[in-house]
Design an enzyme around this catalytic site. Sequence first.
Site, PDB file in Angstrom:
ATOM      1  N   ARG A 156      30.479  43.895  35.957  1.00 22.20           N
ATOM      2  CA  ARG A 156      31.764  44.605  35.884  1.00 22.20           C
ATOM      3  C   ARG A 156      31.638  45.839  34.987  1.00 22.20           C
ATOM      4  O   ARG A 156      32.226  46.873  35.276  1.00 22.20           O
ATOM      5  CB  ARG A 156      32.823  43.627  35.332  1.00 22.20           C
ATOM      6  N   ARG A 181      32.652  36.407  23.131  1.00 28.54           N
ATOM      7  CA  ARG A 181      33.864  36.007  23.875  1.00 28.54           C
ATOM      8  C   ARG A 181      33.736  34.580  24.403  1.00 28.54           C
ATOM      9  O   ARG A 181      34.699  33.814  24.409  1.00 28.54           O
ATOM     10  CB  ARG A 181      34.133  36.987  25.017  1.00 28.54           C
ATOM     11  N   ARG A 219      32.773  46.590  31.904  1.00 31.04           N
ATOM     12  CA  ARG A 219      33.873  47.086  31.080  1.00 31.04           C
ATOM     13  C   ARG A 219      33.348  47.334  29.667  1.00 31.04           C
ATOM     14  O   ARG A 219      32.267  46.861  29.314  1.00 31.04           O
ATOM     15  CB  ARG A 219      34.966  46.002  31.060  1.00 31.04           C
ATOM     16  N   LYS A 247      40.176  35.511  36.714  1.00 27.82           N
ATOM     17  CA  LYS A 247      41.638  35.373  36.588  1.00 27.82           C
ATOM     18  C   LYS A 247      42.334  36.639  37.096  1.00 27.82           C
ATOM     19  O   LYS A 247      43.259  36.554  37.901  1.00 27.82           O
ATOM     20  CB  LYS A 247      42.038  35.120  35.116  1.00 27.82           C
ATOM     21  N   ARG A 305      46.087  31.633  25.411  1.00 25.83           N
ATOM     22  CA  ARG A 305      44.657  31.527  25.129  1.00 25.83           C
ATOM     23  C   ARG A 305      44.395  30.732  23.854  1.00 25.83           C
ATOM     24  O   ARG A 305      43.242  30.541  23.481  1.00 25.83           O
ATOM     25  CB  ARG A 305      44.077  32.930  24.957  1.00 25.83           C
TER      26      ARG A 305
END
Length: 187
Positions: free
Chosen positions: A128, A141, A130, A14, A89
Amino acid sequence: MARLILFGPPGAGKGTQATSLSQLLAIPHISTGDIFRAAIANQSPLGIQAQSYMDRGELVPDEVVIGMIRERLAEPDTQAGWLLDGFPRTLAQADALDRLLAELNQGFDSVVSLIVPEDALVTRMLGRGRKDDTEEVIRRRLQVYQEQTAPLIDYYAKRRCLREVDGLGEVSAVTDRIVAQSLQPQV
Ligand code: B4P
């Protein structure tokens, strides 16, 4: 003028797509995740509140996110259109957005739902790196997504504004698909 909602599971791309689309369409990119990460970096009260949820892979409470979006959509640059990334969300957030847009006398063009299989999501997020991209937090998640966010697919499909877009492949190919499927009239 375009008003788009970018939707999808964590790691679907996104944020990646929103960055290219906001440049292409000259509209502001409003990312709830980016706003929280900036607030955490500044150690502002919002950041301190959001951090504990994000570190655990939980959603930040609805009232906090809704208040933040209400303020952001009141800023003058949104008159040119907007691209929402990561909001709504939950069903409560979707409902709040409907009421907020009615107050602002605005609608939106479509909800772009990025479709990416779970194994690719996990690989992308681990790559990624993070702070909230550890295996344990990623698993939580994805579970939170299934429980609280996936029901929005039906919510928007019933209103015939959902555009399901294949999120696999080159970033630019995904952007092209989004433009073709979400901004052209659907037959
Ligand atoms: P977000 O910041 O929204 O992040 P995300 O869902 O994990 O990732 P996104 O889908 O944007 O993926 P990206 O482009 O980075 O949320 C973070 C947290 O903030 C949430 O867990 C929650 O705690 C909180 N939060 C945010 N909004 C909230 C709300 N409304 N309510 C409550 N809490 C909220 O892409 C992922 C990776 O894939 C990147 O490494 C990228 O380079 C790669 N990638 C992208 N496209 C690719 C492609 N086509 N091919 C290969 N790799 C690709």
